[in-house]
Write an enzyme that holds these catalytic residues in place. Sequence first.
Site, PDB file in Angstrom:
ATOM      1  N   LYS A 253       0.878  -0.967  -0.075  1.00  0.00           N
ATOM      2  CA  LYS A 253       0.067   0.133  -0.042  1.00  0.00           C
ATOM      3  C   LYS A 253       0.858   1.287  -0.064  1.00  0.00           C
ATOM      4  CE  LYS A 253      -3.566   2.307   2.500  1.00  0.00           C
ATOM      5  NZ  LYS A 253      -4.715   2.242   3.536  1.00  0.00           N
TER       6      LYS A 253
ATOM      7  N   ASP B 299     -16.558  -1.422  -0.575  1.00  0.00           N
ATOM      8  CA  ASP B 299     -15.365  -1.623  -1.157  1.00  0.00           C
ATOM      9  C   ASP B 299     -14.371  -1.736  -0.008  1.00  0.00           C
ATOM     10  OD1 ASP B 299     -15.457   1.168  -1.436  1.00  0.00           O
ATOM     11  OD2 ASP B 299     -13.677   1.316  -1.490  1.00  0.00           O
TER      12      ASP B 299
END
Length: 557
Positions: free
Chosen positions: A144, A288
């Site tokens: 990330k 999501d």
Amino acid sequence: MQTSAPEWIPGFDNSFVRELPGDPEADNFRRQVLGACYSRVEPTPVSGPELLGWSREVAALLGLPEDLQEDPQEDPQAEATREELAAVLSGSRLWAGMEPYAACYGGHQFGNWADQLGDGRAITLGEILRSNDGEDTRWELQLKGAGPTPYSRRGDGRAVLRSSIREFLCSEAMHHLGVPTTRALSLVRTGDEVRRDMFYDGNAELEPGAVVCRVAPSFVRFGNFELFAARKDHETLRRLADYVIAEHFPELDAGDYAAWFGIVAERTAEMICHWMRVGFVHGVMNTDNMSVLGLTIDYGPYGWLEDYDPNWTPNTTDAHGRRYRFGNQPRIAAWNLTRFGAALLPLVDEAESIQAGLEAYAERLSAGVLSTYADKLGLRSIDADEGSDQPGSGPWLANTCMDVLRGANTKVETDMTIFHRQLAEVPMDPEASDEAVLAPLRPAYYGEYDRRELPPKLRELTLRWLRGLQARVRSEGLDPNQRRAIMDGANPKYVLRNYLAQEAIDLAEAGDPSRIHELLELLRRPYTDQPGKEHFAGKRPEWARHRPGCSMLSCSS
């Protein structure tokens, strides 16, 4: 960019890209991606990767070196290992066998359909297949903050150090609390700066950049299925569902989508029960950000309840509607499951099977909440049929406990974590004086009420509740030591309080990562008294009440 892997790196078995359709476009630019579950994209190298955080437990799962010296200059081999790991886990180098990609998905954000979203700043490096106790487990490694992808929209694909520290620490803290969660292997400072406007108020600043390596069996989420259903791409929808069932739910028959949805619903209920048990607020429960494995994913503007307030949300974006407030999380999970179930309708024979899954969620949630409260209060069990309006009954004790924590409509603020931990100290002797019964709870009250008398209304309610608890405990006859063990196993002493994370961030931004290591070690044993660490279990200091990062955060990294 790809090099040979050191001998201690396991091989990669990348089932997601092998089994599912991919984006035929090879170039990395922002676009709508149709008929594909992912786009191949490589991380963007950084200028000066430095390993700041390392989870030895996750390293063991992956077969990587577990103990890395923090100051390895005297050991050239250790230094080389750290440099190699920092390079790969920052996205500056790839090992042979890695097939990096960004996933394509959509989702509902704050209740509204957002269409295509996708991994805008997350890049999966590959999957490691490991055999533990005779069973194969697949572990996906995802960076990330490793650079832009076709799904980055207007973003740069990067992450800043402050949010990366929070995600690294919280991922591991939640695991050790017993909460279903994705894990974090590493935290790497990039040596580059990232410009961020933390509160979207026009005051953008340069901040140090970082990359977290997240680890889970899969990062597939509700939104992966929602996007294909919205596009009426039922073939890709089916292929993705078949892949997830075969790879991650092998106990199910192929094509049994209704049973699969029911399992996802029950796992989601279990996760939510744990969130409520420890006082965790996710802050951005968009579809999501909901895992089909029932794991906590995407640690963004999360927070921990300090003073008990069911209406609190840590997310500035959610400050007006408070959709994702602490007390609303069970309802939002049900709403999200309804959206997920709707996406699966093209695959199931009857809509009633989806409704059955939603009912399974409600039943598991209800049972889980009662079981959680039984453990937190030190009771054998709580039966929903006992009667919630009957003083001394299990449901009455659970409901009244929340009224006590809220302060009975007075201005008294009560620390949820300390209150429940101290509850084990309350004498169960009916002959104990009122003051003796109340005294163990005083450390949980903010301000002057940790020393002075509680307001009459709250004092009366608290005493009535505690006397009811005493009577229930006596009637059950549970061994005091056994009861204490149950309570201490459900009520953590240490959680990642917002101000603790912020202190670690402040030090790290000044070049001192020691508090990251100290908190990681502390949070490995959140239910255990740790001599010399009591200050980490204290109430939020007054300076942190309104400070950014301690009270409110944003979706910005």
